[in-house]
Design an enzyme around this catalytic site. Sequence first.
Site, PDB file in Angstrom:
ATOM      1  N   ARG A  88      -8.240  -4.781  -1.924  1.00 10.72           N
ATOM      2  CA  ARG A  88      -7.098  -5.664  -1.625  1.00 10.72           C
ATOM      3  C   ARG A  88      -6.489  -6.278  -2.882  1.00 10.72           C
ATOM      4  NH1 ARG A  88      -7.441  -6.229   4.089  1.00 10.72           N
ATOM      5  NH2 ARG A  88      -9.603  -6.166   4.758  1.00 10.72           N
TER       6      ARG A  88
ATOM      7  N   ALA B 224      -1.772  -4.567   5.429  1.00  9.76           N
ATOM      8  CA  ALA B 224      -2.545  -3.572   4.673  1.00  9.76           C
ATOM      9  C   ALA B 224      -1.654  -2.573   3.927  1.00  9.76           C
ATOM     10  CB  ALA B 224      -3.492  -2.834   5.613  1.00  9.76           C
TER      11      ALA B 224
ATOM     12  N   HIS C 176       0.909 -13.676   1.364  1.00  9.08           N
ATOM     13  CA  HIS C 176      -0.300 -13.345   2.123  1.00  9.08           C
ATOM     14  C   HIS C 176      -0.961 -14.625   2.605  1.00  9.08           C
ATOM     15  CE1 HIS C 176      -0.134  -9.163   1.026  1.00  9.08           C
ATOM     16  NE2 HIS C 176       0.147  -9.555  -0.211  1.00  9.08           N
ATOM     17  N   LEU C 177      -1.544 -14.541   3.778  1.00  7.78           N
ATOM     18  CA  LEU C 177      -2.299 -15.671   4.329  1.00  7.78           C
ATOM     19  C   LEU C 177      -3.560 -15.915   3.507  1.00  7.78           C
ATOM     20  CD1 LEU C 177      -1.907 -14.298   7.900  1.00  7.78           C
ATOM     21  CD2 LEU C 177      -1.036 -16.533   7.219  1.00  7.78           C
ATOM     22  N   SER C 178      -4.289 -14.832   3.251  1.00 10.51           N
ATOM     23  CA  SER C 178      -5.560 -14.933   2.529  1.00 10.51           C
ATOM     24  C   SER C 178      -5.334 -14.722   1.031  1.00 10.51           C
ATOM     25  CB  SER C 178      -6.544 -13.890   3.067  1.00 10.51           C
ATOM     26  OG  SER C 178      -6.037 -12.587   2.865  1.00 10.51           O
TER      27      SER C 178
ATOM     28  N   ASP D  43       9.133   1.321  -2.939  1.00  4.65           N
ATOM     29  CA  ASP D  43      10.430   1.926  -3.286  1.00  4.65           C
ATOM     30  C   ASP D  43      11.568   1.281  -2.500  1.00  4.65           C
ATOM     31  OD1 ASP D  43       9.274   3.612  -5.117  1.00  4.65           O
ATOM     32  OD2 ASP D  43       9.304   5.383  -3.829  1.00  4.65           O
TER      33      ASP D  43
ATOM     34  N   ASN E 131      -0.643  -5.315  12.270  1.00  9.31           N
ATOM     35  CA  ASN E 131      -1.712  -6.153  12.839  1.00  9.31           C
ATOM     36  C   ASN E 131      -1.428  -7.647  12.787  1.00  9.31           C
ATOM     37  OD1 ASN E 131      -3.496  -3.954  13.545  1.00  9.31           O
ATOM     38  ND2 ASN E 131      -3.806  -3.706  11.347  1.00  9.31           N
TER      39      ASN E 131
ATOM     40  N   TYR F 220      -8.423 -15.290   9.411  1.00  2.14           N
ATOM     41  CA  TYR F 220      -6.978 -15.534   9.366  1.00  2.14           C
ATOM     42  C   TYR F 220      -6.523 -16.821  10.064  1.00  2.14           C
ATOM     43  CZ  TYR F 220      -6.836 -10.792   7.592  1.00  2.14           C
ATOM     44  OH  TYR F 220      -7.034  -9.682   6.825  1.00  2.14           O
TER      45      TYR F 220
ATOM     46  N   ARG G  73      -7.496 -12.949  17.207  1.00  3.01           N
ATOM     47  CA  ARG G  73      -8.747 -12.294  16.779  1.00  3.01           C
ATOM     48  C   ARG G  73      -9.070 -12.732  15.353  1.00  3.01           C
ATOM     49  NH1 ARG G  73      -6.397  -7.966  19.516  1.00  3.01           N
ATOM     50  NH2 ARG G  73      -7.144  -7.991  21.649  1.00  3.01           N
TER      51      ARG G  73
ATOM     52  N   GLU H 156       6.562 -11.838  -2.182  1.00  6.02           N
ATOM     53  CA  GLU H 156       5.399 -11.308  -1.459  1.00  6.02           C
ATOM     54  C   GLU H 156       4.528 -12.469  -0.998  1.00  6.02           C
ATOM     55  OE1 GLU H 156       2.896  -8.970  -3.967  1.00  6.02           O
ATOM     56  OE2 GLU H 156       1.501  -8.472  -2.345  1.00  6.02           O
TER      57      GLU H 156
ATOM     58  N   ASN I  65       5.204 -10.047   4.133  1.00  4.41           N
ATOM     59  CA  ASN I  65       3.756  -9.860   4.221  1.00  4.41           C
ATOM     60  C   ASN I  65       3.574  -8.458   4.780  1.00  4.41           C
ATOM     61  OD1 ASN I  65       1.044  -9.752   4.654  1.00  4.41           O
ATOM     62  ND2 ASN I  65       0.894 -11.704   5.762  1.00  4.41           N
TER      63      ASN I  65
ATOM     64  N   ARG J  99     -10.882 -11.274  -2.318  1.00  4.20           N
ATOM     65  CA  ARG J  99     -11.476 -10.464  -1.243  1.00  4.20           C
ATOM     66  C   ARG J  99     -11.952  -9.103  -1.800  1.00  4.20           C
ATOM     67  NH1 ARG J  99      -7.853 -10.574   3.981  1.00  4.20           N
ATOM     68  NH2 ARG J  99      -9.817  -9.763   4.812  1.00  4.20           N
TER      69      ARG J  99
HETATM   70  O1  CA2 Z   1      -3.827 -12.093   3.982  1.00  4.83           O
HETATM   71  C1  CA2 Z   1      -2.872 -11.460   4.416  1.00  4.83           C
HETATM   72  O2  CA2 Z   1      -1.829 -11.981   4.801  1.00  4.83           O
HETATM   73  C2  CA2 Z   1      -2.990  -9.934   4.548  1.00  4.83           C
HETATM   74  O3  CA2 Z   1      -1.713  -9.367   4.285  1.00  4.83           O
HETATM   75  C3  CA2 Z   1      -3.413  -9.666   5.970  1.00  4.83           C
HETATM   76  C4  CA2 Z   1      -3.670  -8.172   6.234  1.00  4.83           C
HETATM   77  C5  CA2 Z   1      -4.628  -7.607   5.188  1.00  4.83           C
HETATM   78  O4  CA2 Z   1      -4.775  -6.212   5.382  1.00  4.83           O
HETATM   79  C6  CA2 Z   1      -4.153  -7.875   3.779  1.00  4.83           C
HETATM   80  O5  CA2 Z   1      -5.119  -7.363   2.868  1.00  4.83           O
HETATM   81  C7  CA2 Z   1      -3.967  -9.357   3.540  1.00  4.83           C
HETATM   82  C8  CA2 Z   1      -4.300  -7.967   7.606  1.00  4.83           C
HETATM   83  C9  CA2 Z   1      -3.522  -8.558   8.735  1.00  4.83           C
HETATM   84  C10 CA2 Z   1      -4.355  -8.361   9.955  1.00  4.83           C
HETATM   85  O6  CA2 Z   1      -4.285  -9.535  10.737  1.00  4.83           O
HETATM   86  C11 CA2 Z   1      -5.174  -9.645  11.730  1.00  4.83           C
HETATM   87  C12 CA2 Z   1      -5.090 -10.792  12.469  1.00  4.83           C
HETATM   88  C13 CA2 Z   1      -5.969 -11.002  13.488  1.00  4.83           C
HETATM   89  C14 CA2 Z   1      -6.930 -10.056  13.792  1.00  4.83           C
HETATM   90  C15 CA2 Z   1      -7.008  -8.899  13.058  1.00  4.83           C
HETATM   91  C16 CA2 Z   1      -6.122  -8.684  12.030  1.00  4.83           C
END
Ligand code: CA2
Length: 147
Positions: free
Chosen positions: A112, A78, A101-103, A88, A12, A24, A19, A99, A75, A108
């Site tokens: 997560r 999910a 992550h953006l968020s 592994d 994603n 994000y 989106r 590792e 990254n 959260r």
């Molecule tokens: O914060 C992050 O970088 C995550 O890896 C982003 C994943 C999320 O499942 C992790 O828990 C944290 C989700 C990426 C989905 O990105 C989207 C972007 C735009 C619209 C929908 C989803």
Amino acid sequence: MSQMILILNGPNLNLLGTRQPDVYGKTTLGDIENSCRIRADFQGMKVDFRQSNIEGELVDWLHEVRLSHAGVVINAGAYTHTSIALMDAVSSIELPVVEVHLSNIHAREEFRHQSYISRVAIGQICGFGALSYELALDALAAHIQNS
Ligand code: CA2
């Protein structure tokens, strides 16, 4: 010769900037790739930037770079929270992996907070949006230079 770093993006993340900008941000994955190339160039490294929505493809790519690359920024999206296969694969390649992550995944939902990748990564950077990737590259470059 410049050292090559794999920057691996999971499911994603191709939708970034199109989106859910409230969660994000507005930056696209293409924007992140560009800023990583500039940052890597500054550190004398090169970037191999990839994204897949398929768990097995991410595993295959980790195997593929085992002997050709100096490290990995991942990254896993999910899959971070679910994939023992990716964990592994990371531990099997014996490369330094950061590792990212953006968020801030720890601020959260409970599901997560758990990361399988963290168990085998040298460290984790999260919560700084697109800047997380550049910070991860800095950390990886410093680690490679010191080892
Ligand atoms: O914060 C992050 O970088 C995550 O890896 C982003 C994943 C999320 O499942 C992790 O828990 C944290 C989700 C990426 C989905 O990105 C989207 C972007 C735009 C619209 C929908 C989803």
